[in-house]
Scaffold this motif. Structure first.
Motif, PDB file in Angstrom:
ATOM      1  N   GLU A 114       0.824  -1.210   0.000  1.00  0.00           N
ATOM      2  CA  GLU A 114       0.000   0.000   0.000  1.00  0.00           C
ATOM      3  C   GLU A 114       0.857   1.259   0.000  1.00  0.00           C
ATOM      4  OE1 GLU A 114      -2.630  -0.629   3.283  1.00  0.00           O
ATOM      5  OE2 GLU A 114      -4.120  -1.667   2.037  1.00  0.00           O
ATOM      6  N   GLN A 115       2.023   1.195   0.623  1.00  0.00           N
ATOM      7  CA  GLN A 115       2.935   2.340   0.566  1.00  0.00           C
ATOM      8  C   GLN A 115       3.353   2.612  -0.880  1.00  0.00           C
ATOM      9  OE1 GLN A 115       6.068   1.022   3.228  1.00  0.00           O
ATOM     10  NE2 GLN A 115       5.346   2.378   4.834  1.00  0.00           N
ATOM     11  N   ILE A 116       3.674   1.571  -1.602  1.00  0.00           N
ATOM     12  CA  ILE A 116       4.091   1.693  -3.006  1.00  0.00           C
ATOM     13  C   ILE A 116       2.948   2.229  -3.860  1.00  0.00           C
ATOM     14  CG2 ILE A 116       4.872   0.362  -5.015  1.00  0.00           C
ATOM     15  CD1 ILE A 116       6.160  -1.583  -2.808  1.00  0.00           C
ATOM     16  N   ILE A 117       1.744   1.734  -3.591  1.00  0.00           N
ATOM     17  CA  ILE A 117       0.558   2.173  -4.333  1.00  0.00           C
ATOM     18  C   ILE A 117       0.225   3.632  -3.993  1.00  0.00           C
ATOM     19  CG2 ILE A 117      -1.934   1.809  -4.586  1.00  0.00           C
ATOM     20  CD1 ILE A 117      -1.211  -1.241  -3.965  1.00  0.00           C
ATOM     21  N   MET A 158       3.398   4.439  -7.574  1.00  0.00           N
ATOM     22  CA  MET A 158       4.343   3.693  -8.402  1.00  0.00           C
ATOM     23  C   MET A 158       3.640   2.530  -9.106  1.00  0.00           C
ATOM     24  SD  MET A 158       8.088   2.288  -7.386  1.00  0.00           S
ATOM     25  CE  MET A 158       9.161   1.686  -8.702  1.00  0.00           C
ATOM     26  N   LYS A 159       2.649   1.948  -8.436  1.00  0.00           N
ATOM     27  CA  LYS A 159       1.819   0.902  -9.023  1.00  0.00           C
ATOM     28  C   LYS A 159       0.366   1.171  -8.645  1.00  0.00           C
ATOM     29  CE  LYS A 159       5.374  -1.231 -10.754  1.00  0.00           C
ATOM     30  NZ  LYS A 159       5.614  -1.269 -12.201  1.00  0.00           N
ATOM     31  N   LYS A 160      -0.562   0.472  -9.323  1.00  0.00           N
ATOM     32  CA  LYS A 160      -1.988   0.762  -9.129  1.00  0.00           C
ATOM     33  C   LYS A 160      -2.653  -0.118  -8.077  1.00  0.00           C
ATOM     34  CE  LYS A 160      -2.865   2.712 -13.699  1.00  0.00           C
ATOM     35  NZ  LYS A 160      -3.669   2.610 -14.948  1.00  0.00           N
ATOM     36  N   THR A 161      -2.196  -1.358  -7.963  1.00  0.00           N
ATOM     37  CA  THR A 161      -2.810  -2.286  -7.023  1.00  0.00           C
ATOM     38  C   THR A 161      -1.822  -3.399  -6.720  1.00  0.00           C
ATOM     39  OG1 THR A 161      -4.777  -3.641  -6.574  1.00  0.00           O
ATOM     40  CG2 THR A 161      -3.848  -3.765  -8.793  1.00  0.00           C
ATOM     41  N   ASN A 183       1.740  -2.931 -13.904  1.00  0.00           N
ATOM     42  CA  ASN A 183       1.200  -1.889 -13.028  1.00  0.00           C
ATOM     43  C   ASN A 183       0.711  -2.420 -11.686  1.00  0.00           C
ATOM     44  OD1 ASN A 183       1.637   0.236 -14.877  1.00  0.00           O
ATOM     45  ND2 ASN A 183      -0.244  -0.309 -15.973  1.00  0.00           N
ATOM     46  N   LYS A 184       1.218  -3.585 -11.283  1.00  0.00           N
ATOM     47  CA  LYS A 184       0.795  -4.193 -10.020  1.00  0.00           C
ATOM     48  C   LYS A 184       1.996  -4.583  -9.176  1.00  0.00           C
ATOM     49  CE  LYS A 184      -3.229  -6.200 -12.337  1.00  0.00           C
ATOM     50  NZ  LYS A 184      -3.863  -7.460 -12.790  1.00  0.00           N
TER      51      LYS A 184
END
Length: 234
Positions: A149-152, A156-159, A169-170
């Protein structure tokens, strides 16, 4: 400080041991949701139970004016309801997916790293590998979800996805379960030109227990909803 331990498995027993080392008293060790009269002599409750019982354990503590520190994962669909109850009862609730001091610093490193890499996110695949003992009920771990969730949140990514092959994108989370593994989390940022890897490996449950007790000491005489970020001043 009189501590009620709710959830008396391996983690609960480790908390009991560490609490006594820090000269605290154990007012209660209980595996199920405790009736209110058993909580009356407790200054704080530390809750490490099961995903299906965590909400009721938290609710009964808040309704009876017992500050509660919770480390159970897998129940967070009810987190907003817990916040509502805590506010209504003017209570004190502290939750963390991982109480290890080292892991909470690791969270900050991961957050910073994903933020710095955001402009180049199309060039990097992100993979989180989490390894735990076979008794762990939830998959992926709450810690792995927090890292994803930090990355999202840094866009940086969507999910995130679990154990799948299509990763565009994940954030790919890979969960593994073995005997007697306290917990390892590895975050990999991989591209054609370079790889970046950060890792946190717990050697025992004592780091989690120590952090939960530190948090219990910190919330004394406080009201509100907190996390380890406030405890550690991050």
């Amino acid at each position: 400080m009189n501590i009620a331990i709710i959830g008396y498995g391996k983690m609960g027993k480790t908390i009991e041991k560490m609490a006594k080392i820090r000269n605290h008293k154990i007012s209660l060790c209980y595996d199920d949701t405790p009736p209110p009269f058993l909580l009356k002599n407790s200054d704080v409750a530390i809750e490490f139970s099961q995903p299906n019982s965590a909400f009721n354990n938290i609710k009964i503590c808040l309704e009876n004016n017992i500050p509660i520190v919770c480390g159970t994962t897998g129940w967070l669909t009810q987190f907003n309801l817990v916040k509502k109850i805590c506010i209504e009862k003017n209570g004190c609730f502290l939750y963390s997916s991982n109480f290890s001091i080292g892991m909470n610093i690791f969270f900050e490193i991961n957050k910073k790293l994903s933020k710095l890499l955001f402009p180049y996110s199309k060039n990097y695949e992100v993979k989180i590998e989490e390894i735990h003992h076979k008794e762990k009920k939830d998959k992926p771990s709450g810690t792995a979800i927090s890292l994803a969730e930090q990355i999202i949140n840094n866009k940086m990514k969507k999910t995130w996805i679990l154990n799948e092959k299509k990763t565009k994108n994940k954030v790919l989370i890979v969960s593994k379960r073995f005997e007697n593994v306290p917990g390892t989390h590895i975050v990999r940022y991989e591209s054609k030109i370079e790889d970046i890897k950060i890792q946190h490996k717990a050697h025992s449950r004592e780091g989690l227990a120590f952090g939960a007790i530190i948090a219990s000491e910190w919330i004394q005489n406080k009201k509100g909803i907190f996390s380890m970020k406030e405890v550690l001043g991050i």
